[in-house]
Design a protein around this motif. Structure first.
Motif, PDB file in Angstrom:
ATOM      1  N   ARG A 297       0.835  -1.210   0.000  1.00 40.17           N
ATOM      2  CA  ARG A 297       0.000   0.000   0.000  1.00 40.17           C
ATOM      3  C   ARG A 297       0.869   1.259   0.000  1.00 40.17           C
ATOM      4  O   ARG A 297       1.258   1.751   1.057  1.00 40.17           O
TER       5      ARG A 297
ATOM      6  N   ASP B 256      -3.951  -2.717   8.439  1.00 39.78           N
ATOM      7  CA  ASP B 256      -5.295  -2.305   8.008  1.00 39.78           C
ATOM      8  C   ASP B 256      -5.593  -0.911   8.544  1.00 39.78           C
ATOM      9  O   ASP B 256      -6.026  -0.013   7.809  1.00 39.78           O
TER      10      ASP B 256
ATOM     11  N   ASP C 141      -5.431   3.159   6.499  1.00 40.82           N
ATOM     12  CA  ASP C 141      -6.548   4.117   6.406  1.00 40.82           C
ATOM     13  C   ASP C 141      -6.071   5.481   6.908  1.00 40.82           C
ATOM     14  O   ASP C 141      -6.395   6.522   6.317  1.00 40.82           O
TER      15      ASP C 141
HETATM   16 MG    MG Z   1      -9.037  -1.555   5.635  1.00 44.23          MG
END
Ligand code: MG
Ligand code: IPM
Length: 370
Positions: free
Chosen positions: A102, A263, A267
């Motif tokens: 990411r 996770d 964000d």
């Molecule tokens: Mg997520």
């Protein structure tokens, strides 16, 4: 020619994926790129019609592709967790996509936070273990036995649990697991990425001061491996990492995190860029089939309103091309996104008033020009 399975999914998934496909079409017209696309209906509507989540037929079809291009899943008519575990997490585990890549970088100053310096962070999130094993249960009344079973490509693990409480209460649990092999292969990937990026340091996130076993093994393996290859480690607890990301995002380059913290932190990272809508991710199996998706979800509240930001999905197509060995084209997409941003062609989440397809068109126009 690349074979690509396309799963638009639910909510805004189909709206943003169709912009990503437009961008791929534009590249096919102006370069040697050629893709053969197989559209798959996997998600809420099929589930409501047939009760199917990820079927063996789906897996067979997906197994024949070079990559998977995925929108989003999630639907208010279906209890939370059903589609997430039955489709998305199932795909990640089934295709053993053990790294979730990411990238988080500053674009224009979209963020509500003042970013003093530009930043460019590559988050690598372990993507198959930790608290994402599906190994949970509840001991009703404080008593009982639970047999857990985890099937991964690396192992088939059985765990027996037996509870007996002094008081008749309900006890719910979720087991977080790291395996030596699972962490080792992840660290190998991280080391390769750090080398490719021309860096020699990686920030490793965990909560080893509290979850001493789960993240103790994690640290142990990072230390063993990094010493051998001469990569410098900076360990940081996840709470401190959240703070530092807000305060000084520019001080980070390569960041490795366990599944659940990754996770959450990505964000946060997406908002540092200015919007969840403009972050993309690759679920990578370096020797198998990888899947590329925006990191946002199905956003049912804005589905059908033309407000969805397609940059995340468009940048997921960029990550897919990078992964397929066409980083030259990936770079063109990124330039196209920068160009659209520079012209102020932005959806409302970034402060603009353009529609989803106007943003996609702007990227297409750039690609047709250069
Ligand atoms: Mg997520
Ligand atoms: C993500 C999502 C998923 C995750 C959900 C939908 C299962 O939040 O890709 O970040 O937690 O991994």
């Amino acid at each position: 020619m690349f074979k690509v399975a396309v799963i638009p999914g639910d909510g805004i998934g189909p709206e943003v994926i169709s912009e990503g496909l437009k961008v791929l079409d534009a590249l096919e017209e102006t370069s040697s790129l050629s893709t053969q696309r197989t559209m798959l209906e996997i998600g809420a509507s099929r589930y409501l019609r047939t009760g199917e989540l990820l079927t063996e037929d789906d897996v067979d079809t997906l197994a024949r592709q070079d990559a998977i291009y995925f929108g989003a899943i999630g639907d208010l008519r279906i209890p939370t967790g059903v589609l997430e575990k039955g489709i998305l997490l199932a795909m990640r585990a089934r295709f053993d996509q053990y790294v979730n890549l990411r990238p988080i970088r500053s674009w224009q100053n979209f963020s509500r936070l003042k970013n003093e310096a530009p930043f460019n962070i590559t988050f690598m999130r372990e993507n198959t273990e930790d608290f994402y094993m599906g190994t949970g249960g509840t001991f009703r009344g404080g008593k009982g036995k639970v047999s857990l079973r985890v099937k991964r490509s690396l192992y088939d693990l059985g765990i027996e649990m037996h509870a007996s409480s002094s008081v008749p209460d309900d006890f719910a649990f979720e087991v977080g697991i790291h395996s030596r092999r699972g962490v080792e292969r992840f660290v190998d990937f991280v080391v390769r990425q750090v080398n490719q990026a021309g860096l020699n340091k990686v920030t490793v996130v965990d909560k080893a001061n509290v979850c001493t076993d789960l993240y103790g093994l994690w640290r142990e393996i990072f230390m063993e491996k990094s010493e051998r290859v001469g990569v410098e480690l900076e360990f940081i607890f996840v709470d401190a990492m959240a703070m530092s990301l807000v305060r000084n995002p520019d001080r980070f380059g390569s960041v490795a995190t366990p599944n659940m913290f990754g996770d959450i932190l990505t964000d946060l990272g997406a908002e540092l860029q200015g919007s969840l809508g403009l972050s993309a991710s690759g679920n990578i199996n370096p020797s198998g089939i990888s899947m590329f998706e925006p990191i946002h979800g199905s956003a049912p509240d804005i589905a059908g309103t033309k407000r969805a930001n397609p940059f995340g999905a468009i940048l997921a197509a960029k990550l897919m091309l990078d992964h397929l060995g066409r980083a030259d084209l990936g770079m063109r997409i990124e330039r196209g996104v920068e160009d659209a941003m520079g012209k102020g062609i932005l959806t409302p989440d970034l402060g603009g008033s353009s529609t989803t397809s106007e943003v996609g068109d702007a990227v297409v126009q750039y690609l047709s020009r250069v």
